[in-house]
Design a protein around this motif. Sequence first.
Motif, PDB file in Angstrom:
ATOM      1  N   GLY A   1       0.809  -1.456   0.039  1.00 48.22           N
ATOM      2  CA  GLY A   1      -0.038  -0.085   0.047  1.00 48.22           C
ATOM      3  C   GLY A   1       0.776   1.382   0.145  1.00 48.22           C
ATOM      4  O   GLY A   1       0.184   2.308  -0.005  1.00 48.22           O
ATOM      5  N   GLY A   2       2.009   1.151  -0.248  1.00 43.60           N
ATOM      6  CA  GLY A   2       2.833   2.489  -0.188  1.00 43.60           C
ATOM      7  C   GLY A   2       4.001   2.377  -0.993  1.00 43.60           C
ATOM      8  O   GLY A   2       4.268   1.509  -1.739  1.00 43.60           O
TER       9      GLY A   2
ATOM     10  N   ASP B   1       3.856  -2.224   9.266  1.00 46.57           N
ATOM     11  CA  ASP B   1       2.957  -1.369   8.537  1.00 46.57           C
ATOM     12  C   ASP B   1       1.567  -1.809   8.436  1.00 46.57           C
ATOM     13  O   ASP B   1       0.551  -0.940   9.016  1.00 46.57           O
TER      14      ASP B   1
ATOM     15  N   ARG C   1      -1.560   0.500  10.348  1.00 42.10           N
ATOM     16  CA  ARG C   1      -2.532   0.813   9.641  1.00 42.10           C
ATOM     17  C   ARG C   1      -3.988   0.438  10.231  1.00 42.10           C
ATOM     18  O   ARG C   1      -5.029   0.870  10.372  1.00 42.10           O
TER      19      ARG C   1
ATOM     20  N   SER D   1       3.701  -1.484  -6.404  1.00 42.39           N
ATOM     21  CA  SER D   1       4.872  -0.521  -6.134  1.00 42.39           C
ATOM     22  C   SER D   1       6.293  -0.851  -6.606  1.00 42.39           C
ATOM     23  O   SER D   1       7.227  -0.041  -6.645  1.00 42.39           O
TER      24      SER D   1
ATOM     25  N   PRO E   1      -4.769   9.601  -1.208  1.00 39.70           N
ATOM     26  CA  PRO E   1      -3.397   9.157  -0.856  1.00 39.70           C
ATOM     27  C   PRO E   1      -2.914   7.709  -0.894  1.00 39.70           C
ATOM     28  O   PRO E   1      -1.969   7.217  -1.141  1.00 39.70           O
ATOM     29  N   THR E   2      -3.919   6.688  -0.415  1.00 37.73           N
ATOM     30  CA  THR E   2      -3.310   5.487  -0.494  1.00 37.73           C
ATOM     31  C   THR E   2      -3.844   4.696  -1.848  1.00 37.73           C
ATOM     32  O   THR E   2      -4.937   4.860  -2.057  1.00 37.73           O
TER      33      THR E   2
ATOM     34  N   SER F   1      -6.509  -1.047   2.609  1.00 38.71           N
ATOM     35  CA  SER F   1      -6.397   0.107   1.552  1.00 38.71           C
ATOM     36  C   SER F   1      -7.764   0.722   1.323  1.00 38.71           C
ATOM     37  O   SER F   1      -7.943   1.785   1.097  1.00 38.71           O
TER      38      SER F   1
ATOM     39  N   GLU G   1      -8.941   2.667   4.234  1.00 36.30           N
ATOM     40  CA  GLU G   1      -8.315   3.946   4.179  1.00 36.30           C
ATOM     41  C   GLU G   1      -9.048   4.805   3.218  1.00 36.30           C
ATOM     42  O   GLU G   1      -9.175   6.070   3.529  1.00 36.30           O
ATOM     43  N   ALA G   2      -9.141   4.312   2.103  1.00 39.86           N
ATOM     44  CA  ALA G   2      -9.809   5.095   0.945  1.00 39.86           C
ATOM     45  C   ALA G   2     -10.986   5.724   1.526  1.00 39.86           C
ATOM     46  O   ALA G   2     -11.479   6.878   1.281  1.00 39.86           O
TER      47      ALA G   2
ATOM     48  N   GLU H   1     -10.646   8.265   3.876  1.00 37.44           N
ATOM     49  CA  GLU H   1     -10.442   9.585   3.289  1.00 37.44           C
ATOM     50  C   GLU H   1     -11.601  10.391   2.830  1.00 37.44           C
ATOM     51  O   GLU H   1     -11.525  11.679   3.127  1.00 37.44           O
TER      52      GLU H   1
END
Length: 442
Positions: free
Chosen positions: A83-84, A164, A168, A374, A396-397, A427, A430-431, A434
């Motif tokens: 996720g990053g 991580d 999260r 990634s 952001p994610t 993820s 988190e989306a 946000e």
Amino acid sequence: MKHFGSKRRRKFLGGPVDNEKTSMNFPKIPPAPTSGPVDGSNSGSATALLGRDGQAVLEAALAATHAGVEQAGVEQAGVERAGGEPPADEPRVEGAPENGGTKDAPGSTAEILAAPEAGQSSENVAASEQESTDFVNAVPETVAPAVAERDDIEDTPLAREIADLTRRRSALAAEQLPLPPKTRIFTVANQKGGVGKTTTTVNLAAALARGGSRVLVIDLDPQGNASTALGVDHRADTPSVYDVIIDDEPIAEIVQRSPEFDGLYCLPSTIHLAGAEIELVSMVAREQRLRTSLLRFLQEAPEPFHYVFIDCPPSLGLLTINAFVAAGEVLIPIQCEYYALEGLSQLLNNISLIERHLNPALTVSTILLTMFDSRTNLANQVAQDVRDHFPDQVLPTPIPRSVRISEAPSYGQTVISYDTNSAGSLSYREAAAEIARRGAPN
Ligand code: ADP
Ligand code: MG
């Protein structure tokens, strides 16, 4: 744990090749102008986003993408971080998993977690990523914090990934999502197929419902994939969104409760919807039909809905236009792959036309990067280009490529319920958080 044969597809990277181009340095798309001819105050306005010269610039970037992509297709880079993105100073190493530290000294992460053998070739990096993610997901929650706290093992990619994920999970568990004062209606659109529209629709909806919102998903794709993922009946004889749009049936009589979460509802689609596109052509107020029904439903609902997500078919026909007219916000999922930006200018132009002629309130509020890997330069470059051009809209994610996400629908589930603490689910959660935090655009 449930097992499921993963379906891996090799990405085909084609397109014109410029042999003189050897680097992936695409020209940067200049930031979108702050005002546009249609609505200067509206930063999400499609026209403002595209800008006067936006289409030309986007096309130039696309041309550069075409030229540089062959190189990108074979470059594999860096060690995965769920996720990053890896830090800029981290060297990108071909065949990175070999250096991934799973064969460490005694007391290492590998020993503690009995990690599988490393040593994949660069050719099967994609496969190893999926396995790596699955493996990390399989680490019990009780073990993960212990691993996260050990300084001596923090320095391996796997330990970093576990730490991580743990951070999260905790951050999400600690947050209460704010509820919007008015119903936010999203159209999830991209005329490309397979970019993650349906996956994004159902998982964001589920994540918000899990957080206490009342959410309606309108499945506007005749394939009915959103209905499948939400576990609602959508056989041919089931009353569906077709009856709402063509026969003016009230949504309240057709909507189904999803077994996934309390407060999650679905207006299913059936195969009959495939004919609606043609039937709509000769109908009165053909672009407004979904909007009229939806507004009536929301007004009459005994309890207010916080979110509506409309899952669009992969086309820019009358069904998608109905979705744009019914919505206040557009959410565009962009797959971090070659061709990602192709068609985006056409989509934004269409939204701009809808905004001008049919729905002045329409705003492109949210862009979500999907199926992000990634380790490839290509995904990082596409993500960077999209962020440069749409700095305010991109969440952001990014959503990582994940086996858990793709297998959840085969159980009639979203990944949010199927494997709630997996990297893919986190993820999407988190989306969703946000989106809730940002609130509706003005
Ligand atoms: P669309 O609705 O835009 O056609 P879908 O959401 O149906 O796209 O996704 C296309 C395919 O990709 C589906 O098989 C889905 O399971 C898979 N998929 C979507 N997102 C991911 C992801 N993050 N990781 C792995 N597979 C994914
Ligand atoms: Mg779909």
